[in-house]
Design a protein around this motif. Structure first.
Motif, PDB file in Angstrom:
ATOM      1  N   SER A   1       0.856  -1.191   0.000  1.00 22.70           N
ATOM      2  CA  SER A   1       0.000   0.000   0.000  1.00 22.70           C
ATOM      3  C   SER A   1       0.891   1.239   0.000  1.00 22.70           C
ATOM      4  CB  SER A   1      -0.917  -0.013   1.225  1.00 22.70           C
ATOM      5  OG  SER A   1      -1.747   1.121   1.227  1.00 22.70           O
ATOM      6  N   TYR A   2       0.709   2.063  -1.019  1.00 26.12           N
ATOM      7  CA  TYR A   2       1.534   3.266  -1.150  1.00 26.12           C
ATOM      8  C   TYR A   2       0.656   4.482  -0.904  1.00 26.12           C
ATOM      9  CZ  TYR A   2       4.660   6.748  -3.180  1.00 26.12           C
ATOM     10  OH  TYR A   2       5.459   7.851  -3.375  1.00 26.12           O
ATOM     11  N   ASN A   3       1.056   5.266   0.145  1.00 28.80           N
ATOM     12  CA  ASN A   3       0.332   6.479   0.504  1.00 28.80           C
ATOM     13  C   ASN A   3       0.872   7.640  -0.321  1.00 28.80           C
ATOM     14  OD1 ASN A   3      -0.601   8.879   1.862  1.00 28.80           O
ATOM     15  ND2 ASN A   3      -1.160   7.548   3.591  1.00 28.80           N
ATOM     16  N   LEU A   4       0.030   8.216  -1.162  1.00 27.91           N
ATOM     17  CA  LEU A   4       0.474   9.291  -2.044  1.00 27.91           C
ATOM     18  C   LEU A   4       0.668  10.598  -1.304  1.00 27.91           C
ATOM     19  CD1 LEU A   4      -1.879   8.583  -5.090  1.00 27.91           C
ATOM     20  CD2 LEU A   4       0.508   7.915  -4.803  1.00 27.91           C
ATOM     21  N   THR A   5       0.068  10.724  -0.129  1.00 26.78           N
ATOM     22  CA  THR A   5       0.189  11.986   0.621  1.00 26.78           C
ATOM     23  C   THR A   5       1.565  12.120   1.250  1.00 26.78           C
ATOM     24  OG1 THR A   5      -2.179  11.929   1.075  1.00 26.78           O
ATOM     25  CG2 THR A   5      -0.826  13.415   2.437  1.00 26.78           C
ATOM     26  N   ASN A   6       1.968  11.111   2.035  1.00 27.61           N
ATOM     27  CA  ASN A   6       3.286  11.179   2.689  1.00 27.61           C
ATOM     28  C   ASN A   6       4.338  10.334   1.982  1.00 27.61           C
ATOM     29  OD1 ASN A   6       2.533   8.571   3.342  1.00 27.61           O
ATOM     30  ND2 ASN A   6       1.935   9.107   5.446  1.00 27.61           N
ATOM     31  N   GLN A   7       3.923   9.700   0.848  1.00 29.94           N
ATOM     32  CA  GLN A   7       4.843   8.906   0.029  1.00 29.94           C
ATOM     33  C   GLN A   7       5.525   7.803   0.838  1.00 29.94           C
ATOM     34  OE1 GLN A   7       7.553  11.607  -1.916  1.00 29.94           O
ATOM     35  NE2 GLN A   7       5.958  12.423  -3.274  1.00 29.94           N
ATOM     36  N   ARG A   8       4.709   7.055   1.592  1.00 27.38           N
ATOM     37  CA  ARG A   8       5.207   5.930   2.375  1.00 27.38           C
ATOM     38  C   ARG A   8       4.620   4.635   1.828  1.00 27.38           C
ATOM     39  NH1 ARG A   8       4.937   6.810   8.726  1.00 27.38           N
ATOM     40  NH2 ARG A   8       6.042   4.799   8.500  1.00 27.38           N
ATOM     41  N   LEU A   9       5.427   3.594   1.829  1.00 30.31           N
ATOM     42  CA  LEU A   9       5.034   2.288   1.331  1.00 30.31           C
ATOM     43  C   LEU A   9       4.923   1.318   2.496  1.00 30.31           C
ATOM     44  CD1 LEU A   9       4.482   0.340  -1.074  1.00 30.31           C
ATOM     45  CD2 LEU A   9       6.957  -0.105  -1.109  1.00 30.31           C
ATOM     46  N   SER A  10       3.752   0.673   2.604  1.00 24.84           N
ATOM     47  CA  SER A  10       3.526  -0.328   3.647  1.00 24.84           C
ATOM     48  C   SER A  10       3.388  -1.690   2.985  1.00 24.84           C
ATOM     49  CB  SER A  10       2.260  -0.005   4.443  1.00 24.84           C
ATOM     50  OG  SER A  10       2.358   1.282   5.045  1.00 24.84           O
ATOM     51  N   VAL A  11       4.171  -2.657   3.507  1.00 18.71           N
ATOM     52  CA  VAL A  11       4.173  -4.005   2.937  1.00 18.71           C
ATOM     53  C   VAL A  11       3.682  -4.990   3.980  1.00 18.71           C
ATOM     54  CG1 VAL A  11       5.559  -5.810   1.872  1.00 18.71           C
ATOM     55  CG2 VAL A  11       6.079  -3.403   1.411  1.00 18.71           C
ATOM     56  N   THR A  12       2.725  -5.835   3.600  1.00 19.79           N
ATOM     57  CA  THR A  12       2.168  -6.833   4.514  1.00 19.79           C
ATOM     58  C   THR A  12       2.155  -8.186   3.813  1.00 19.79           C
ATOM     59  OG1 THR A  12       0.730  -5.169   5.523  1.00 19.79           O
ATOM     60  CG2 THR A  12       0.170  -7.479   5.903  1.00 19.79           C
ATOM     61  N   HIS A  13       2.759  -9.182   4.472  1.00 15.19           N
ATOM     62  CA  HIS A  13       2.731 -10.539   3.959  1.00 15.19           C
ATOM     63  C   HIS A  13       1.579 -11.283   4.620  1.00 15.19           C
ATOM     64  CE1 HIS A  13       6.684 -10.393   1.906  1.00 15.19           C
ATOM     65  NE2 HIS A  13       6.979  -9.511   2.870  1.00 15.19           N
ATOM     66  N   PHE A  14       0.908 -12.134   3.872  1.00  9.21           N
ATOM     67  CA  PHE A  14      -0.236 -12.852   4.431  1.00  9.21           C
ATOM     68  C   PHE A  14      -0.245 -14.292   3.920  1.00  9.21           C
ATOM     69  CE2 PHE A  14      -1.685 -10.545   0.626  1.00  9.21           C
ATOM     70  CZ  PHE A  14      -2.192 -11.575  -0.149  1.00  9.21           C
ATOM     71  N   LYS A  15      -0.828 -15.154   4.778  1.00  6.17           N
ATOM     72  CA  LYS A  15      -1.063 -16.537   4.390  1.00  6.17           C
ATOM     73  C   LYS A  15      -2.355 -16.651   3.575  1.00  6.17           C
ATOM     74  CE  LYS A  15       2.377 -18.978   5.991  1.00  6.17           C
ATOM     75  NZ  LYS A  15       3.198 -19.840   5.113  1.00  6.17           N
ATOM     76  N   ASP A  16      -3.341 -15.907   4.001  1.00  6.72           N
ATOM     77  CA  ASP A  16      -4.593 -15.840   3.238  1.00  6.72           C
ATOM     78  C   ASP A  16      -5.212 -14.469   3.454  1.00  6.72           C
ATOM     79  OD1 ASP A  16      -6.824 -16.121   5.480  1.00  6.72           O
ATOM     80  OD2 ASP A  16      -5.283 -17.642   5.906  1.00  6.72           O
ATOM     81  N   PHE A  17      -5.877 -13.999   2.426  1.00  6.52           N
ATOM     82  CA  PHE A  17      -6.486 -12.666   2.466  1.00  6.52           C
ATOM     83  C   PHE A  17      -7.746 -12.687   1.587  1.00  6.52           C
ATOM     84  CE2 PHE A  17      -7.040  -8.354   0.803  1.00  6.52           C
ATOM     85  CZ  PHE A  17      -7.056  -7.610   1.976  1.00  6.52           C
TER      86      PHE A  17
END
Length: 381
Positions: free
Chosen positions: A212-228
């Motif tokens: 997930s990339y936040n265009l406001t503060n230009q931060r990238l959040s990465v989440t690994h999952f087994k199921d989603f």
């Protein structure tokens, strides 16, 4: 039916079948091109395209048959006149109205076909088509799941599948959600399944990652999952069967509309009455068009070069009758008391034909009239 009537009727029917086939093919191919792009583009098979095309054919035939009847009447009459067959029959004492008898038989045959189309076949085919379209819309695998191709089911969504197994498992899935102005989310998964939930369809992804990339503060959040689980309700409709249109309703429902029918169709009583009476009146346009084509050519004298002026005149009369038909149908839609106007065009066409037949035999009447009271005096002089 005499031998002459059977002969002339066979000529009309043979040409009618030929013109109907040609016009239906031209009209159907023209519509099938856009239908092919739409259905195949949505991931459907060629069998589905063929099925939908066949369900649209009755409506195409309904439109084409009156034109085919007119073309068959004009072509056959013109050919018989050039060959001298009609001239010979007139010389033996056949009046214009007697010559028109097989044309009336022919027009009534086409009218009977149209009655079946308008009141039975077309409503049934439209009902099946509506149900089949809703079923296809609910087929998520066909609409969305196409392997090896980037799909865009709606604005801001990109979906890609490398492969779909025989068991329906999706492999190497890529999904980008760019619908929010403030963020952009990308999902990748090794495997995924598409399931139908209680209310909306869902995509269940296994062994993947969400970025997930936040265009406001230009931060990238990465989440690994087994199921989603990703909700597809906003992307794919459930494909519910819509309310019936006027074309899908029976003639009895249109002629005697109840409050339930009015609520279902969301149309006025005048519209239902106009459509119901049109199913009775419109088939008789085939009788009117065939009589117009025959009577107009019967006005002309024998010519080896054809009866082009009479043919053009018949086409003009056909256009006039169609304009009256459109005006009458439009007026009938405005008031529940104006439905008799739907019958105006067929009556006008038949009336014009009988007037032309009467005019066509007037010269013969004068020619066959006996000598006048002063003929003996003229002979002596």
């Amino acid at each position: 039916m005499t031998r002459f009537d059977r002969y002339l009727l066979s000529q009309f029917l043979a040409l009618f079948g030929f013109f109907s086939l040609v016009l239906v093919l031209v009209y159907w191919v023209n519509r099938a091109v856009g239908l092919f792009d739409q259905i195949i583009g949505d991931g459907q098979s060629a069998l589905v395209f063929l099925e939908i095309s066949l369900l649209t054919l009755p409506n195409v035939i309904r439109v084409v048959l009156p034109v085919s009847a007119f073309a068959a009447a004009v072509y056959t009459t013109n050919r018989l006149t050039q060959d001298g067959e009609l001239v010979v029959m007139q010389a033996t004492g056949f009046s214009a109205f007697r010559l028109a008898r097989p044309v009336i038989y022919f027009g009534l045959c086409v009218t009977l076909m149209l009655v079946l189309l308008y009141n039975v076949i077309v409503p049934a085919s439209r009902t099946v088509l509506s149900a089949r379209t809703a079923e296809i819309s609910a087929n998520l695998t066909a609409r969305l799941l196409v392997d090896g191709k980037f799909m865009h089911p709606t604005d801001g969504i990109t979906f890609y599948i490398r492969e779909i197994s025989d068991t329906g498992e999706l492999r190497d899935v890529f999904l980008t959600d760019d619908r929010k102005a403030s963020s952009r989310t990308t999902y990748t998964a090794q495997r995924a399944l598409l399931v139908r939930g209680d209310v909306e369809p869902k995509l269940i992804m296994f062994d993947g990652m969400s970025q997930s990339y936040n265009l406001t503060n230009q931060r990238l959040s990465v989440t690994h999952f087994k199921d989603f689980t990703y909700d597809l309700g906003g992307l794919i409709s459930a494909g519910e069967i819509p309310a019936r249109s006027l074309d899908e309703m029976t003639t009895a429902e249109l002629l005697f509309p109840t409050e339930a029918i009015l609520a279902e169709s969301r149309a006025s009583r005048a519209a239902l009455l106009a459509d119901g009476h049109a199913r009775i009146a419109q088939p008789f346009l085939a009788l009117a068009t065939s009589l117009i084509g025959f009577a107009a050519l019967l006005l002309g004298a024998f010519s080896r070069f054809g009866l082009w002026r009479q043919i053009i005149g018949a086409i003009v009369l056909l256009v006039v009758v169609q304009m009256v038909n459109n005006a009458g149908s439009a007026a009938a839609q405005q008031s529940a008391l104006m439905w008799p106007l739907v019958y105006l065009a067929p009556l006008l066409g038949v009336g014009i034909s009988f007037v032309m037949l009467w005019v066509a035999q007037r010269p013969r009447a004068r020619h066959n009239a006996g000598p006048g009271p002063n003929s003996s005096e003229r002979g002596i002089v």
